[in-house]
Design a protein around this motif. Structure first.
Motif, PDB file in Angstrom:
ATOM      1  N   ARG A   5      28.700  52.347  69.294  1.00  0.00           N
ATOM      2  CA  ARG A   5      28.404  51.271  70.241  1.00  0.00           C
ATOM      3  C   ARG A   5      28.456  51.760  71.689  1.00  0.00           C
ATOM      4  O   ARG A   5      28.134  51.014  72.596  1.00  0.00           O
ATOM      5  N   ARG A   6      28.888  52.971  71.881  1.00  0.00           N
ATOM      6  CA  ARG A   6      28.997  53.448  73.240  1.00  0.00           C
ATOM      7  C   ARG A   6      27.650  53.899  73.799  1.00  0.00           C
ATOM      8  O   ARG A   6      27.535  54.238  74.959  1.00  0.00           O
ATOM      9  N   ARG A  48      23.987  54.069  75.436  1.00  0.00           N
ATOM     10  CA  ARG A  48      23.464  53.340  76.588  1.00  0.00           C
ATOM     11  C   ARG A  48      22.404  52.347  76.134  1.00  0.00           C
ATOM     12  O   ARG A  48      21.525  52.699  75.331  1.00  0.00           O
ATOM     13  N   ALA A  49      22.508  51.093  76.636  1.00  0.00           N
ATOM     14  CA  ALA A  49      21.522  50.085  76.258  1.00  0.00           C
ATOM     15  C   ALA A  49      20.220  50.336  76.996  1.00  0.00           C
ATOM     16  O   ALA A  49      20.232  50.674  78.181  1.00  0.00           O
ATOM     17  N   LEU A 108      16.967  49.623  79.142  1.00  0.00           N
ATOM     18  CA  LEU A 108      16.836  48.721  80.289  1.00  0.00           C
ATOM     19  C   LEU A 108      16.284  47.336  79.936  1.00  0.00           C
ATOM     20  O   LEU A 108      16.809  46.327  80.431  1.00  0.00           O
ATOM     21  N   LEU A 145      16.745  45.602  77.507  1.00  0.00           N
ATOM     22  CA  LEU A 145      17.805  44.783  76.903  1.00  0.00           C
ATOM     23  C   LEU A 145      18.935  44.559  77.894  1.00  0.00           C
ATOM     24  O   LEU A 145      19.497  43.470  77.985  1.00  0.00           O
ATOM     25  N   LEU A 146      19.232  45.606  78.662  1.00  0.00           N
ATOM     26  CA  LEU A 146      20.373  45.550  79.555  1.00  0.00           C
ATOM     27  C   LEU A 146      20.186  44.504  80.652  1.00  0.00           C
ATOM     28  O   LEU A 146      21.105  43.728  80.960  1.00  0.00           O
ATOM     29  N   VAL A 147      18.998  44.439  81.230  1.00  0.00           N
ATOM     30  CA  VAL A 147      18.764  43.529  82.355  1.00  0.00           C
ATOM     31  C   VAL A 147      18.896  42.063  81.938  1.00  0.00           C
ATOM     32  O   VAL A 147      19.666  41.315  82.547  1.00  0.00           O
ATOM     33  N   ALA A 171      20.451  40.940  79.397  1.00  0.00           N
ATOM     34  CA  ALA A 171      21.831  40.730  78.959  1.00  0.00           C
ATOM     35  C   ALA A 171      22.738  40.469  80.151  1.00  0.00           C
ATOM     36  O   ALA A 171      23.560  39.530  80.148  1.00  0.00           O
ATOM     37  N   ALA A 172      22.559  41.282  81.201  1.00  0.00           N
ATOM     38  CA  ALA A 172      23.371  41.114  82.404  1.00  0.00           C
ATOM     39  C   ALA A 172      23.077  39.770  83.061  1.00  0.00           C
ATOM     40  O   ALA A 172      23.989  39.058  83.495  1.00  0.00           O
TER      41      ALA A 172
END
Lengths: 216, 294
Positions: free
Chosen positions: B30-31, B33-34, B36, B38-40, B42-43
């Protein structure tokens, strides 16, 4: 007390059709591969599985009669069944597990507890009386499960693979335990195992089972 | 809506974190890196959830907090809320656990329909629930008119009505949670108890309940939280009378019209209670019990 049964249970994979009479004090071993219906037979006698045909009589009581559509409820049958996985109640201590059947029948807390201690002592696990069931080893939990079944003074004892959870070195001790403290002259015993050696060492009579029927 | 396993819905996160501590492998996995895309979102999603609470904290009248929260009106509303939500939770437990048992352990025609109806208050606007309750128990309602003529007794606009409205919206949380856990519980323990001579009622009390106890506790906490926050059904069915039916959410809504700083202060209090419930759900006590049951 005598167990007199003809158990017919139809399953997708097999049909169990077994006529078996066990005399008072007799130990009969049902032997066969996994999936031939050994456990189904025990569960049918205990009432957990309904018969498609046949009957189960225990002493002068009729537990099941498929033709008369009689099916006595599980809690009234007075059968002692020790499951392969023991199934001790995880929220109770060893002694509370053994006292469970008595408490369920209305025996007072103190009497049930004293009786439970006595059985734990007979089976050599008195020192674990207050241990939570989840903290017992495989061998200890088997002894507690035996004590739990015997404490209710059942009319028949049904043992499902009592050696499956034990390593080989523990077997002689359990054989001795069963002979000395569990088997008596009164109660019929049906023992299910896939190991012919265990069966012949313990049983008065061995009944081989293959796909639901007595093997030749 | 064919009922999901309630406990699973509510407890996914806990089981996952429990898993993480026992085996190191998923933690490493799980460590990574997501990506981008998905990350954006999600944030953004997280910000969307947390920003209003931050604003609430920032805008709260911290200086006057003590006096605002301990004003007579606020204390009255808080006390009423706690009392009614507790009563609703008790009713939910008394009715909901047996209801869940019947849904999980028996089979009867129309069972899926019953299960859907039980979950209806979850998806229905609470204000509709209030109108429905009025149609049943209102002075001219189906049952209410009978109560009125026979005993001169009317339910709406009383504290009892608050409890009824809260129970109505909170009950599904308890039923779903317990039903899911009953259906995934190992039936063999109940069989073992029956073989030992225990009647079905004894089995339920001494084996089934301890087995699903954690879900009952979790469902009870969720019901309490839902009852505490209930607004729509309450204001429709019970009205907005200080002391008898004005619960915290109603008091906050009213205060917002002419005294926003009181509204902010009261909101802080409710938020603290909700946080306490959340911590209760995640506490060692509850999750420890859940570990035993599963």
């Amino acid at each position: 007390m005598r167990l007199d049964s003809h158990v017919v249970v139809r399953r997708a994979a097999f049909t169990l059709d077994l006529e078996l009479t066990v005399e008072a004090g007799e130990v009969v071993a049902l032997v066969g591969e996994n999936g031939v219906g050994k456990t189904t037979y025990l569960h049918a006698v205990a009432g957990l599985v309904e018969l498609d045909d046949g009957y189960v009589r225990l002493g002068d009581r009729v537990l099941d009669d498929a033709t008369g559509r009689k099916h006595m409820s599980v809690e009234e049958r007075r059968c002692g069944l020790v499951f392969q996985q023991h199934l001790l109640f995880s929220h109770l201590s060893a002694a509370e597990n053994v006292a469970f059947g008595l408490r369920a029948r209305g025996v007072g807390r103190r009497d049930a507890r004293a009786w439970a201690r006595e059985w734990l002592e007979r089976l050599g696990v008195a020192q674990h009386a207050d241990t939570p069931a989840t903290r017992l080893s495989g061998g200890q939990s088997q002894r507690v499960a035996l004590a739990r079944a015997l404490a209710t003074e059942p009319d028949v004892l049904l043992l499902d693979e009592p050696f499956a959870a034990l390593d080989v070195t523990a077997r002689p001790a359990v054989h001795a335990l069963l002979r000395e403290h569990v088997f008596d002259d009164v109660r019929p015993v049906v023992l299910v195992t896939h190991d012919p050696a265990d069966a012949s060492a313990l049983a008065d009579r061995v009944v081989p089972l293959a796909l639901g029927r007595p093997a030749a | 809506m064919s009922a999901p396993a309630g406990s699973d819905v509510f407890m996914t996160d806990r089981t996952r974190s429990g898993h993480e501590t026992t085996s190191p492998a998923p933690r490493v996995a799980r460590r990574r890196r997501a990506p981008l895309p998905l990350l954006v979102p999600a944030a953004l999603g997280f910000l969307f959830l947390v920003a209003p609470f931050v604003a609430l904290l920032v805008r709260s009248p911290w200086g006057d907090l003590g006096s605002l929260v301990t004003s007579q009106g606020a204390l009255q509303a808080l006390w009423l809320s706690l009392r009614t939500a507790t009563a609703a939770t008790v009713v939910c437990l008394i009715l909901g656990v047996p209801l869940a048992w019947v849904l999980a352990r028996t089979s009867f025609p129309g069972q899926n329909l019953v299960r859907s109806i039980v979950t209806l208050p979850l998806v229905m606007p609470p204000v509709v629930g209030g109108v429905a309750l009025l149609s049943l128990l209102g002075r001219r309602g189906l049952l209410g008119s009978l109560l009125d003529t026979a005993f001169g007794f009317t339910v709406p606009f009383t504290t009892l009505a608050v409890v009824i409205a809260e129970t109505f919206v909170a009950l599904p949380f308890l039923v779903l949670s317990v039903d899911g856990s009953l259906r995934s519980a190992d039936l063999r323990y109940e069989q073992a108890a029956a073989v030992l001579g225990a009647s079905p009622w004894y089995v339920f009390r001494r084996v089934t309940l301890p087995l699903v106890g954690p879900s009952v506790a979790a469902g009870g906490l969720l019901s309490f939280a839902r009852a505490l926050g209930e607004f729509g059904a309450t204001i429709t069915f019970a009205g907005n009378f200080p002391g008898t039916t004005q619960t915290m959410p109603l008091a906050i809504y009213l205060a917002m019209q002419d005294d926003p700083s009181t509204a902010l202060a009261l909101s802080l209090v409710l938020m603290a209670v909700s946080l306490a419930v959340l911590i209760g759900l995640r506490s060692r006590w509850v999750s420890g019990l859940i570990g035993v049951a599963s």
